[in-house]
Design a protein around this motif. Structure first.
Motif, short mmCIF file in Angstrom:
data_model
loop_
_atom_site.label_atom_id
_atom_site.label_comp_id
_atom_site.label_asym_id
_atom_site.label_seq_id
_atom_site.Cartn_x
_atom_site.Cartn_y
_atom_site.Cartn_z
N TRP A 42 25.71 25.15 49.25
CA TRP A 42 25.06 26.25 48.90
C TRP A 42 24.09 26.56 50.03
O TRP A 42 23.72 27.72 50.39
CB TRP A 42 24.51 26.18 47.58
CG TRP A 42 23.76 27.38 46.99
CD1 TRP A 42 24.09 28.74 47.02
CD2 TRP A 42 22.27 27.30 46.71
NE1 TRP A 42 23.20 29.43 46.40
CE2 TRP A 42 22.04 28.60 46.13
CE3 TRP A 42 21.42 26.42 46.45
CZ2 TRP A 42 20.64 29.13 45.84
CZ3 TRP A 42 20.18 26.74 45.83
CH2 TRP A 42 20.04 27.97 45.70
N THR A 43 23.15 25.71 50.39
CA THR A 43 22.00 25.89 51.20
C THR A 43 22.41 26.24 52.47
O THR A 43 22.04 27.42 53.24
CB THR A 43 20.96 24.90 51.03
OG1 THR A 43 20.55 24.41 49.68
CG2 THR A 43 19.97 25.14 52.00
N LEU A 44 23.15 25.42 53.03
CA LEU A 44 23.94 25.83 54.48
C LEU A 44 24.56 27.08 54.35
O LEU A 44 24.75 27.89 55.31
CB LEU A 44 24.44 24.64 55.08
CG LEU A 44 23.76 23.42 55.17
CD1 LEU A 44 24.63 22.44 55.93
CD2 LEU A 44 22.80 23.50 56.45
N VAL B 109 17.25 21.37 57.57
CA VAL B 109 18.28 21.13 58.34
C VAL B 109 18.76 22.61 58.61
O VAL B 109 18.97 23.07 59.66
CB VAL B 109 19.21 20.24 57.86
CG1 VAL B 109 20.74 20.59 58.45
CG2 VAL B 109 18.81 18.84 57.84
N SER B 110 18.90 23.27 57.39
CA SER B 110 19.20 24.78 57.76
C SER B 110 18.46 25.65 58.44
O SER B 110 18.92 26.40 59.30
CB SER B 110 19.34 25.24 56.42
OG SER B 110 18.06 25.54 55.75
N VAL C 1 24.31 29.83 52.67
CA VAL C 1 23.30 30.88 52.73
C VAL C 1 22.55 31.09 54.10
O VAL C 1 22.55 31.91 54.85
CB VAL C 1 22.66 31.22 51.60
CG1 VAL C 1 21.68 32.45 51.47
CG2 VAL C 1 23.36 31.32 50.15
N ASN C 2 21.80 30.06 54.17
CA ASN C 2 20.77 29.94 55.33
C ASN C 2 21.26 29.84 56.76
O ASN C 2 20.76 30.35 57.52
CB ASN C 2 19.57 28.76 54.99
CG ASN C 2 18.76 28.95 53.87
OD1 ASN C 2 18.86 29.78 53.10
ND2 ASN C 2 18.14 27.84 53.44
N LEU C 3 22.26 29.09 56.93
CA LEU C 3 22.45 28.96 58.21
C LEU C 3 24.09 29.84 58.44
O LEU C 3 24.33 30.71 59.31
CB LEU C 3 23.01 27.48 58.51
CG LEU C 3 23.79 27.41 59.77
CD1 LEU C 3 23.18 28.06 60.91
CD2 LEU C 3 24.24 25.89 60.05
N TRP C 4 25.09 29.71 57.39
CA TRP C 4 26.23 30.64 57.87
C TRP C 4 25.93 32.05 57.44
O TRP C 4 26.70 32.87 58.24
CB TRP C 4 27.29 29.84 56.71
CG TRP C 4 28.02 28.84 57.39
CD1 TRP C 4 27.69 27.27 57.23
CD2 TRP C 4 29.23 28.84 58.41
NE1 TRP C 4 28.52 26.47 57.83
CE2 TRP C 4 29.56 27.51 58.86
CE3 TRP C 4 29.45 29.82 59.05
CZ2 TRP C 4 30.38 27.11 59.59
CZ3 TRP C 4 30.75 29.54 60.15
CH2 TRP C 4 30.87 28.17 60.51
N GLY C 5 25.01 32.28 56.68
CA GLY C 5 24.76 33.71 56.61
C GLY C 5 24.27 34.59 57.79
O GLY C 5 24.72 35.48 58.12
N SER D 76 11.89 29.49 59.24
CA SER D 76 10.74 28.93 58.26
C SER D 76 9.99 28.03 59.53
O SER D 76 10.45 27.57 60.45
CB SER D 76 11.49 28.26 57.27
OG SER D 76 10.32 27.57 56.49
N MET D 77 8.72 27.91 58.70
CA MET D 77 8.10 26.68 59.42
C MET D 77 8.73 25.41 59.34
O MET D 77 8.72 24.47 60.31
CB MET D 77 6.58 26.71 59.03
CG MET D 77 5.43 25.85 59.80
SD MET D 77 5.43 26.50 61.57
CE MET D 77 4.65 28.19 61.05
#
Length: 307
Positions: free
Chosen positions: A111-113, A165-166, A115-119, A150-151
């Protein structure tokens, strides 16, 4: 050397229903941008659409899960069909995860990768070729891409490994994008936004988590402790999302790559780099905050005794 022109340019904004995305949209409306708004949360997206329309902006909205390549491709197709060109791309949609890194489930990572990366990956893949085509066809065309990291993409606080990581990946992706664009064109530029704790609602991003990526097991004690820590930090942030949006628009005008909402927090980047060069232990941002590390350790030790 030409620069970015706001009025009548077309901007695509993901995560436009709340936080930075909503503020990008509102500020963009005031600058005369034509807006393409995307968010996974339909009601929040429609609220932003109504607000920018009230400001006189021309805008369309499309419900999009940025983790889905097909949905991002459809967003690009709708944008180009409506406007023909894109001048600004805000790859902004993001979610948060917390807890001890070995306790995060496969679904947490997906879920996190997603949205945050693959998005971000999907946004670049879908829109950058059209930007480069427009640059090749018109010497006066200029475009800018902003990827929200992000920071936590510069330093690595404990209890947020998946998120770290993301966001590190988004920083790396953005830096490489900067280099790659410079090889091809002087008309398309990019920035990476690295906010610290800002009241955006990201601490509540689980409200939009897909059912098929929900965890079956209840949250661990460490995950509950980490979530409470993030919620307190985010909701008590003193820099607003609107202020960060203004900083971002200034960076676009100045062609500035790194955008830090809290420049004072960048001391962590310097310390981290020094530790790497010295081949020492990794820098822990929590060690700089009086008593926080010890408090968290006690909280986690208490959980271990209870279990």
């Amino acid at each position: 050397m030409g620069g970015f022109v706001w009025k009548d340019s077309v901007a695509v904004i993901t995560g436009a229903g709340s936080g930075f995305g909503r503020e990008f949209a509102l500020l963009g409306a005031r600058r005369g941008l034509r807006l393409v708004l995307a968010d996974v949360q339909a009601d929040a997206l429609q609220a932003t659409l109504a607000d920018v329309a009230a400001l006189g902006a021309e805008a369309i909205a499309q419900t999009v899960d940025v983790a889905d390549a097909g949905e991002v491709d459809a967003l690009a197709a709708a944008t180009l069909q409506r406007y023909g060109r894109v001048h600004a791309l805000f790859n902004n949609a993001g979610v948060g995860s917390a807890g001890l890194i070995w306790e995060n489930s496969l679904r947490d990572w997906q879920w996190t990768l997603g949205v945050n990366l693959w998005g971000v990956i999907h946004g670049l893949r879908a829109f950058v070729p059209a930007m480069l085509d427009a640059a090749g066809a018109a010497p006066g065309y200029h475009a800018h891409i902003v990827n929200t990291a992000s920071m936590a993409g510069i330093v690595n606080p404990p209890l947020s490994g998946v998120y770290n990581v993301s966001k590190h990946a988004v920083v790396a992706l953005s830096e490489t994008l900067h280099h790659d664009l410079a090889l091809i064109t002087s008309q398309v530029h990019c920035s990476v936004l690295c906010p610290h704790y800002v009241p955006t609602g990201i601490h509540a991003s689980h409200r939009n988590r897909p059912a098929d990526l929900a965890n079956d097991a209840p949250a661990t004690r460490a995950q509950r402790v980490a979530q409470a820590l993030v919620e307190k930090a985010v909701t008590s942030g003193k820099v607003s999302a609107a202020e960060v949006a203004a900083m971002t628009f200034d960076a676009i005008e100045q062609r500035r790559f790194y955008i830090a909402s809290h420049p004072q927090a960048l001391v962590g980047a310097r310390i981290r780099a020094e530790r790497i060069v010295a081949q020492g232990d990794p820098y822990d941002p929590f060690a700089e905050r009086d008593g926080l590390r010890e408090s968290l350790r006690r909280e986690l030790e208490m959980g271990n005794r209870e279990s």
